[in-house]
Design an enzyme around this catalytic site. Structure first.
Site, short mmCIF file in Angstrom:
data_model
loop_
_atom_site.label_atom_id
_atom_site.label_comp_id
_atom_site.label_asym_id
_atom_site.label_seq_id
_atom_site.Cartn_x
_atom_site.Cartn_y
_atom_site.Cartn_z
N ASP A 15 0.80 -1.23 0.00
CA ASP A 15 0.00 0.00 0.00
C ASP A 15 0.83 1.28 0.00
OD1 ASP A 15 -0.85 -0.89 3.43
OD2 ASP A 15 0.91 0.21 2.69
N HIS A 69 6.54 -7.99 -1.01
CA HIS A 69 5.48 -8.38 -1.96
C HIS A 69 5.24 -7.31 -3.01
CE1 HIS A 69 3.73 -11.27 1.28
NE2 HIS A 69 4.69 -11.82 0.59
N GLY A 116 1.51 -6.60 13.17
CA GLY A 116 0.31 -6.79 12.36
C GLY A 116 0.37 -7.85 11.30
#
Ligand code: APR
Length: 230
Positions: A87, A102, A171
């Site tokens: 993101d 990723h 997270g």
């Protein structure tokens, strides 16, 4: 010290995690992110990819957790972040050393000629984006299921894990390999593992030395304050 982050650090920016009751995989079929399916059904996949990652994620902003990590880096406390997230929120918060395990959704790539484009410069409303040189449908520059991990990100991530004295694990369920090997490598090399997550994960009862149970947006600013008092 290094940080290893997963989707959970972006939940407070409004981006749902992949797993869990409200996870993305409970709403969308992961096949839209399978590379072989994408190569045969690029137009179909782009309808979902645009909805998930651009219409939805595109408006997300960094939260206090991302800013705390950027502050730790600026203060010389944090050497790098290895992130599973695509993101771009760590970079938007000001972090410089970010290894994108990723990939990153802010770039698009032509699989035929290798040309890279920035998503923000591309109109996604009029169908799948195409390469201006060979008109191929562009692929978001993040790792699809069935694709390998970018070699430079892989090398730098494990180099970091081998050298760090402390690894913040923030997270992540720890369910996805090979990404989840990074904190395991750090632990194997003697690093102290501090996990920040409201729920337990695959790391908690295997490599975590200290579990700060809570939301990243609360715990990381608190941790930065505590370090400042030292
Ligand atoms: N703060 C910290 N952690 C949180 C928060 C929060 N506010 N909210 C949720 N979490 C935790 C959840 O408890 C869970 O452990 O974030 C984790 C999210 O898990 P996943 O969605 O599985 O995310 P992640 O581990 O990053 O997934 C890895 O899977 O689908 C692939 O490529 C995708 O990068 C992704 C990878």
């Amino acid at each position: 010290m290094m940080a290893f982050t997963g989707a959970g650090i972006s939940v407070e920016s409004g981006i749902p995690p992949f797993r869990g009751a409200t996870g993305l995989w409970s709403k969308y079929d992961p096949k839209v992110l399978d590379i072989s399916y994408f190569l045969d059904h690029g137009e179909d996949c782009w309808k979902f990819i645009r909805e998930i990652f651009y219409d939805f994620f595109g408006k997300a902003k960094p939260n206090s957790a991302h800013f705390a990590l950027a502050e730790m880096e600026k203060a010389g406390l944090l050497q790098a972040i290895v992130t599973q997230n695509i993101d771009n929120l760590h970079q938007m918060a000001g972090s410089k050393n970010v290894y994108e395990f990723h990939g990153n959704s802010s770039r698009l790539v032509c699989l035929k000629c290798g040309t890279t484009y920035y998503t923000e410069d591309t109109d996604l409303r009029s169908g799948p984006p195409r390469c201006k040189y060979d008109n191929e449908i562009l692929k978001p520059d993040f790792v699809f299921f069935g694709e390998g991990i970018p070699s430079e990100a892989w090398d730098k991530s494990f180099e970091c894990a081998e050298q760090c004295d402390v690894c913040l694990v923030i997270g992540s369920t720890g369910e996805v390999v090979p990404a989840s090997y990074v904190p395991h490598k750090a632990s194997q090399k003697g690093a102290f593992i501090i996990e920040i997550n409201p729920e337990s994960s695959q790391f908690t009862y295997s490599v975590t030395d200290l579990w700060l149970q809570g939301k990243a947006g609360d715990v990381l600013p608190w941790l930065m304050e505590e370090i400042r008092k030292e």
